[in-house]
Structure formats: C-alpha cells, structure tokens
Design an enzyme around this catalytic site. Structure first.
Site, PDB file in Angstrom:
ATOM      1  N   ASP A  16     -11.508  10.321 -50.611  1.00 15.44           N
ATOM      2  CA  ASP A  16     -10.216  10.637 -49.739  1.00 15.44           C
ATOM      3  C   ASP A  16     -10.440   9.988 -48.455  1.00 15.44           C
ATOM      4  O   ASP A  16     -11.547   9.713 -48.259  1.00 15.44           O
ATOM      5  CB  ASP A  16     -10.356  12.319 -49.744  1.00 15.44           C
ATOM      6  N   ASP A  18      -8.491  11.046 -44.969  1.00 11.14           N
ATOM      7  CA  ASP A  18      -8.389  12.117 -44.058  1.00 11.14           C
ATOM      8  C   ASP A  18      -9.438  13.267 -44.279  1.00 11.14           C
ATOM      9  O   ASP A  18      -9.504  14.215 -45.066  1.00 11.14           O
ATOM     10  CB  ASP A  18      -7.131  12.727 -43.823  1.00 11.14           C
ATOM     11  N   ASP A 196     -12.630  16.565 -49.114  1.00 10.41           N
ATOM     12  CA  ASP A 196     -12.950  17.770 -48.121  1.00 10.41           C
ATOM     13  C   ASP A 196     -12.048  18.764 -48.322  1.00 10.41           C
ATOM     14  O   ASP A 196     -12.009  19.863 -47.538  1.00 10.41           O
ATOM     15  CB  ASP A 196     -13.023  17.098 -46.589  1.00 10.41           C
TER      16      ASP A 196
END
Length: 253
Positions: A16, A18, A196
């Site tokens: 991922d 961001d 996250d």
C-alpha cells in the site's frame, strides 16, 4: 491451519502507499477534514467531523467509497454523479473530486518525504531480488511516488485509475491486489501484502496471500490483527534485517 509465508521466501512484496511507504495519509487526512468540516457545517449537522470518522469510514477505501460511507454515517444521501463531475457538484463524485483538489494543492505546496524505515525495507527487498509493486486506493499514487523519489523503485502501480479501467472493486475486496499479483505473474501465496489500514489488511487476508504484514500507524495492532494481519510492526525498519539476510544467502547459492 494456514502457515504464513516466511518474509525472506517472498517473490514479490505488494505495498500500500499511504501510511506504508509515505506519510501521505496525513495529507489525505487534512484534505478530508477540510472537505467534511466545511460540508457538514454548511448542512447544519450537529456532529462535527473527527479523525475517528476518517479511520472508521474513509481510511484505505477508494475515494468515492469513502465519501459514500462517510455520508451514510450521517444519514446523508446524494446522487452518485459521474467521475467527470465538477468539484462544486452536490454529488458523491463531486465531493470526491473536491477532496482530490484539496489533496493536490497540499502535495504541490508541501511535497512528501517517504518513511526512512520503509525505504530501507524496500531497498533491502529489491537487493534480495524480491519484486515490488504498489497497490493503492488513491488516484494520486504515481504523483506521490514521483514526489517521494520512489517511482523508479517499483515495477508496477495499481491505483484507482487502474481499478476503474479494469472495473476492480476497491479494498477490502482483494481484487486490486490479485490484479497486481497476476500482472507480475506470481501466485498470491508467494506474495506479501503490506498494509496500514484495516480494509487493506482484510483485502490481503481475503485474497489468500502468503503473508499479510500490518504497519501500525495509529489504527492499532489489535485492529490490524483482527482484520487478518499475520504480523504487525510499528516500522518496516524492524524487518529490514530479514531481507538483508535473504540477499546474503542468495549471494552464497
């Protein structure tokens, strides 16, 4: 019972963006806060927008899905509109485009620096011969990677534009990650997903990936574990030594 793939046995790591490689989540959070603080106040909503709303309804989701979920939490229904809607349009797509304009301004004005520990981890993986791709719900993944100096380190970017073109549902559905693995020609069980957000972790778990690695940037280790993470760290630097070891062993074979 499923046995997670050892990190140093991975053939590809799917990141991922961001909150994993770059702290653009902070930029996104500011842009979302500006959008919904003003929008809800203009509607006279008694419940102000908070960071908890971001983590509950927006974090990790494609932009329009985030708008839709946030509006639903306030019992607000708007026409769907079209992705070509102006940022002033009173539609789901219009609000999403308004947020994107705010994000673009933030990125141009302030730029973004990658997490040092994530860069070290990414570079260690590349040195070990482990391929790297980015799978992001953002439509801005390529500009962000370029601004952070990371674009030349990743082989493939699957972002919101790719998902739209390929008609792939967003996270927590696993389709964007599965698309990335397929494009690399590597079976999911030989790939690591690094996330996250709870929706992204769930996508990795649902996709049958070999290892789902959670990075706790504030969501909470328990939340990431409950969503399907096999391992949770606060910083990817904690695991760089594993990949450095893989690189050294490859050199000895």
């Amino acid at each position: 019972m499923r046995t997670p793939l050892p990190l140093d046995a991975a053939r590809a790591i799917l990141y991922d963006l961001d909150g994993v490689l770059t702290p653009t989540a902070e930029v996104h959070m500011r842009a979302w806060a500006r959008l919904f603080t003003e929008y809800l106040a203009a509607r006279g909503d008694a419940r102000p927008y908070t960071d908890a709303d971001y983590f509950s309804y927006i974090d990790g989701r494609p932009r329009y899905d985030g708008v839709r979920a946030m509006l639903a939490s306030r019992d607000i229904t708007l026409p769907e509109g079209e992705p070509t809607d102006s940022a002033e349009a009173e539609t789901v797509c219009g609000l999403g485009n308004r947020k994107n304009a705010a994000f673009t301004s933030e990125l141009e004005e302030h730029g973004v620096a990658p997490y040092p520990g994530s860069v070290a981890f990414l570079d260690a993986g590349l040195a070990a011969g482990i391929r790297a791709a980015v799978v992001s719900s953002s439509a801005n993944a390529v500009p962000v990677l370029r601004a952070a100096g990371l674009l030349d380190r990743v082989e493939l970017v699957v972002d919101a534009q790719v998902a739209r073109a390929e008609r792939l549902p967003g996270k927590p559905a696993p389709d964007t990650y599965l698309h990335a693995a397929s494009a690399l020609g590597i079976a999911p069980e030989h790939c690591v997903v690094v996330e996250d957000a709870h929706s992204g972790v769930e996508a990795g778990a649902r996709g049958g990936f070999g290892l789902v690695l959670g990075v706790n940037r504030g969501v909470g280790a328990d939340t990431l574990t409950a969503s399907g993470a096999d391992l949770v760290v606060d910083d990817l630097a904690e695991l760089t030594h594993v990949l450095v070891g893989a690189s050294r062993r490859d050199g000895e074979d």
